[in-house]
Scaffold this motif. Structure first.
Motif, short mmCIF file in Angstrom:
data_model
loop_
_atom_site.label_atom_id
_atom_site.label_comp_id
_atom_site.label_asym_id
_atom_site.label_seq_id
_atom_site.Cartn_x
_atom_site.Cartn_y
_atom_site.Cartn_z
N TRP A 292 0.83 -1.20 0.00
CA TRP A 292 0.00 0.00 0.00
C TRP A 292 0.87 1.25 0.00
CZ3 TRP A 292 -4.63 2.00 -0.82
CH2 TRP A 292 -4.92 3.26 -0.30
N PHE A 293 1.88 1.25 0.84
CA PHE A 293 2.74 2.43 0.90
C PHE A 293 3.56 2.58 -0.38
CE2 PHE A 293 6.35 5.03 1.82
CZ PHE A 293 5.80 6.04 2.58
N VAL A 294 4.10 1.46 -0.88
CA VAL A 294 4.96 1.52 -2.06
C VAL A 294 4.18 2.01 -3.28
CG1 VAL A 294 6.32 0.13 -3.67
CG2 VAL A 294 6.48 -0.27 -1.21
N ARG A 295 2.97 1.50 -3.47
CA ARG A 295 2.24 1.74 -4.71
C ARG A 295 1.21 2.87 -4.60
NH1 ARG A 295 1.02 -1.38 -9.28
NH2 ARG A 295 3.14 -2.12 -9.07
N MET A 701 -2.86 3.84 10.49
CA MET A 701 -2.08 3.11 9.49
C MET A 701 -1.22 4.05 8.67
SD MET A 701 -2.36 -0.05 9.97
CE MET A 701 -1.57 -0.67 8.49
N TYR A 702 -1.68 5.27 8.44
CA TYR A 702 -0.83 6.27 7.78
C TYR A 702 0.45 6.46 8.58
CZ TYR A 702 -4.08 8.07 4.23
OH TYR A 702 -4.87 8.22 3.13
N GLN A 706 4.58 4.69 7.68
CA GLN A 706 5.73 5.57 7.49
C GLN A 706 6.85 5.34 8.49
OE1 GLN A 706 4.74 9.85 6.34
NE2 GLN A 706 2.80 9.18 7.20
N TYR A 707 6.50 4.80 9.67
CA TYR A 707 7.50 4.84 10.75
C TYR A 707 7.73 3.52 11.48
CZ TYR A 707 7.02 9.84 10.04
OH TYR A 707 7.00 11.09 9.48
N VAL A 708 7.19 2.44 11.01
CA VAL A 708 7.40 1.17 11.72
C VAL A 708 8.46 0.34 11.03
CG1 VAL A 708 5.73 -0.29 10.49
CG2 VAL A 708 6.19 -0.69 12.91
N ILE A 709 9.23 -0.41 11.84
CA ILE A 709 10.20 -1.38 11.34
C ILE A 709 10.03 -2.64 12.18
CG2 ILE A 709 12.65 -1.94 11.07
CD1 ILE A 709 13.18 1.06 10.74
N TRP A 732 -4.99 5.53 21.45
CA TRP A 732 -6.43 5.35 21.20
C TRP A 732 -6.71 5.48 19.71
CZ3 TRP A 732 -9.30 4.03 25.44
CH2 TRP A 732 -8.73 4.30 26.68
N ILE A 733 -7.47 4.53 19.17
CA ILE A 733 -7.80 4.54 17.74
C ILE A 733 -9.31 4.55 17.58
CG2 ILE A 733 -7.57 3.33 15.53
CD1 ILE A 733 -5.02 2.05 16.66
N GLY A 734 -9.85 5.62 17.02
CA GLY A 734 -11.28 5.73 16.81
C GLY A 734 -12.05 5.64 18.12
#
Length: 762
Positions: A292-295, A701-702, A706-709, A732-734
């Motif tokens: 998703w990020f790549v494309r 997810m945005y 970008q920032y997870v490894i 907290w998410i949503g």
């Protein structure tokens, strides 16, 4: 209109929805003529007829009075607020799929088992977790359907392997056809009802210059397209990618498939191949955990419409619905477990593909054993397969013959067998990088590729050059997705085909294993840590790679030592508190490799000597492969209790690869991210306590993309012990009632990547 039964809270009537689903079903049938034909060949039944009936009756359960009362209340709320509430429908206790079956149980022409399953599963609710609802909803009036489905699912238990394996595969194919296409038609109709665009179904279209002269490897692929399983060995850089596309074109022209799936060893190789083939293919889907990020990520940020379109394109690729899909082998393997509803769609679409498994010798024995199970499935479903590698050992022939396919030989491009591929100048032992100064200084004034076996060693090489005023391109797996893309662009700019064509190649690239196949680059000078011969052949493939380079690549092989012994990581086994033991292929490579010039024939001969006999699978590997077979047999119809998430590559009992469990580490604190990117975050009083609020999962997810490894658990535990990671709680998410915790670090640099341990990384 008020008395017309509704299908959706937004006001779409049931009559309109059924008509829309039926129209989409007709489009699916029209655009999938090969699928319709193959389905009838394998099952003796008409997919077209079954799908039309399923589309007509799948939502009849919505006529239930309770459901209609709730839906009309939802519609009133929507007309006032323009928002779908959903609460009233949830409180009805009615699953309309179940009610649809109940309404038609006494019809003169009762539904077949396939139709019942497709209707029951069209919202992904045919699973063990819903058993209580099937048994108790509406005072148990749906219980007999559930009992019927369980009896049907358990028919495999009365058979012995391989009969139950074959039965499960072929029955799943028959049921999944209507099941998956009804879901697709329903989903597309719902999107249209929301006044949004839907993607068109594309066709395989491989275009090439008519004046283009085919290379030998491409002629071999074309001439042998009729082989059910084609094993192809050819040197790196010989044109295997175009050979695979020509082979696929033959399969599709001769009605053996209607799409191409290319399975790659890693996300990085998938990304690189998708870029390479984009210019010659009309439509290519890319799917893996970070695709998703790549494309799509940057495009999706432009507008709501762009995001919607990107999501659907991404979904098409995930389901193998694009004319060409490039994915990891893990994506295909996990789909065989049917531990998610969409796995049924993926395996059904896989049955209509021709499949290329590239760099087949790259995988660990866990994955190799799993691939054998995949090949057995593809054989039963009459799927043509091409397996390619530059270093496919002769001994692998017997292994692939055990799958039911019967390849007689490994086809080989021998046209350039006598051309010198490299000249090994030195084979040198070392403990620290400074001992290699005589080799490294030669890199300062010529394009050079250096392969290190561990991240820590790669960083050590980088620091050596940095201390001398030279900044190499460092590329390994522990960069964020944005930085990986930047690294790949830098590598192509400095070492790619166009750089060499225009005589602009320059610089130093320091790579780990992901650079063996992931980017199309070349240098005339290379330094590499010792590795097993099949991996070494891949690395040599980056020496004087392009056809217009009239030079023999110079190679220096270095052997890392630690405590007066060869340090083999990662090629061997790691034993806690004891360290590494060397793999037999690495040991044999060290013993047989000589400082001399090698042509392609000699390299293949060395591969065959070292892999004269493939090692037998360990008991752990065989047990794991058996677990995959169990999943195939147990889950062919009903979803298991333990479901997998969308991008998971393992189940709770089976693993795609034999790697340590991974831990996500975020290289940017979410508090800092939100404070920087969202003005509203600054105004929240709660954030004095460092609580982080994401409006929804998409927003989180945005941030994540970008920032997870992901790091091996053992490395994470070391970093945790040494205080190099810290936990951020209360994410907290949503509207979730529970917060989540994540691990963060400040030990990240866009040039070096994530470096948590400077001693024993890989």
């Amino acid at each position: 209109m008020n008395n017309e039964p509704l299908a959706k809270p937004k006001g779409t009537t049931l009559k309109e929805h059924i008509e829309n689903v039926t129209n989409e079903a007709k489009k699916i049938i029209q655009k999938h003529s090969f699928v319709i034909k193959k389905y009838e060949q394998l099952t003796g039944k008409s997919l077209e007829r079954r799908l039309k009936v399923a589309a007509k009756f799948h939502d009849d359960g919505k006529k239930h009075l309770k459901w209609q009362i709730a839906c009309k209340k939802e519609n009133e709320i929507y007309l006032q607020t323009q928002k779908v509430n959903g609460g009233y429908l949830q409180k009805t206790g009615i699953r309309h799929e179940m009610e649809s079956l109940y309404l038609h149980q006494n019809d003169k022409y009762p539904f077949s088992e396939v139709l019942k399953i497709s209707i029951a599963a069209h919202h992904g609710k045919l699973g063990q977790s819903l058993e209580t609802r099937w048994e108790k909803d509406e005072n148990g009036k749906y219980k007999e359907f559930w009992n019927e489905f369980k009896r049907l699912s358990y028919t495999t238990f009365d058979l012995n392997y391989p009969e139950n394996f074959s039965y499960s595969i072929l029955k799943n194919y028959e049921f999944a056809g209507v099941r998956s296409y009804l879901q697709l038609a329903d989903h597309r109709a719902s999107i249209l009802e929301d006044k949004k665009e839907i993607p068109e179904f594309g066709e395989f279209d491989y275009r090439f210059n008519l004046k283009w002269e085919r290379k030998n490897v491409q002629k071999i692929a074309e001439d042998n397209w009729q082989d059910e399983l084609l094993l192809l060995r050819a040197p790196t850089g010989s044109g295997k990618t175009d050979a695979a596309l020509l082979w696929a074109k033959k399969q599709i022209e001769n009605d053996k498939a209607d799409r191409l799936v290319i399975a790659m060893p890693t996300r990085f190789t998938s990304n690189a191949l998708s870029i390479n083939v984009a210019s010659s293919l009309s439509e290519t889907g890319l799917y893996h955990s970070s695709a998703w990020f790549v494309r799509h990520f940057e495009t999706a940020k432009k507008s709501y419409e762009a995001e919607h379109k990107a999501k659907l394109q991404h979904e098409f690729a995930r389901l193998l619905e694009t004319p060409v899909t490039i994915c990891t082998i893990d994506h295909l393997l996990i789909s065989l477990t049917h531990s998610r509803e969409d796995h049924h769609s993926i395996t059904f679409n896989l049955a209509h593909s021709c499949v290329v498994i590239d760099e087949a010798d790259f995988y660990d024995e866990f994955t190799q054993a799993n691939i054998l199970q995949l090949l057995k499935v593809l054989k039963l479903l009459e799927v043509p397969v091409l397996i390619m590698s530059a270093s496919l050992p002769q001994s692998s022939l017997e292994l692939y013959q055990s799958t039911g396919f019967k390849p007689k030989e490994i086809k080989e491009d021998t046209s350039e067998n006598l051309r010198i591929r490299c000249s090994i100048e030195n084979i040198k032992k070392y403990k620290v990088v400074n001992e290699l100064q005589d080799l490294l200084v030669k890199s300062l004034d010529q394009p050079t590729i250096i392969y290190a076996n561990t991240v820590a060693k790669a960083v050590e090489f980088y620091q050596w050059f940095k201390n001398r005023g030279k900044l190499p391109v460092l590329y390994h797996s522990r960069f964020t997705e944005p930085d990986k893309l930047k690294k790949e662009e830098l590598l192509l700019d400095d070492f790619g085909k166009e750089a060499w064509r225009h005589k602009k190649a320059n610089g130093i690239a320091i790579l780990t294993q992901i650079g063996e196949m992931s980017v199309n680059i070349s240098a005339d000078y290379m330094i590499t840590d010792i590795c097993p011969i099949d991996r070494l052949v891949q690395r040599i493939g980056r020496l004087s790679r392009f056809e217009f380079i009239n030079a023999t690549g110079k190679l220096n092989v270095i052997i890392p030592f630690k405590d007066n012994e060869v340090y083999p990581a990662p090629y061997g086994n790691y034993i806690m508190k004891k360290g590494w033991t060397m793999s037999k292929p690495l040991e044999d490579t060290i013993n047989l490799l000589q400082p001399k010039s090698y042509n392609a024939f000699e390299l293949v001969d060395l591969v065959n000597k070292i892999y004269k006999e493939l090692p037998k699978f360990s008991s752990r590997t065989e047990i794991n492969a058996d677990k995959l077979k169990d999943h195939i047999i147990d889950n062919w119809l009903i979803l298991p209790l333990a479901l997998t998430e969308q991008d998971e590559e393992n189940t709770h009992v089976w693993k795609s690869r034999d790697i340590d469990s991974q831990v996500d580490i975020y290289v940017l604190d979410p508090y800092d991210y939100l404070e920087k990117n969202l003005q509203r975050f600054k105004d929240l009083e709660k954030n004095k306590h460092k609580e982080c609020f994401f409006d929804n999962y998409k927003e989180f997810m945005y941030f994540r993309n970008q920032y997870v490894i992901s790091c091996p658990n053992y490395l994470f535990q070391k970093a945790r012990k040494n205080g190099k990671v810290y936990q951020r709680n209360k994410i907290w998410i949503g509207d979730n009632k529970e917060s989540k915790s994540i691990w963060c670090t400040s030990n990240y640099d866009s040039d070096l990547g994530l470096v948590l341990d400077d001693k024993d990384n890989f």
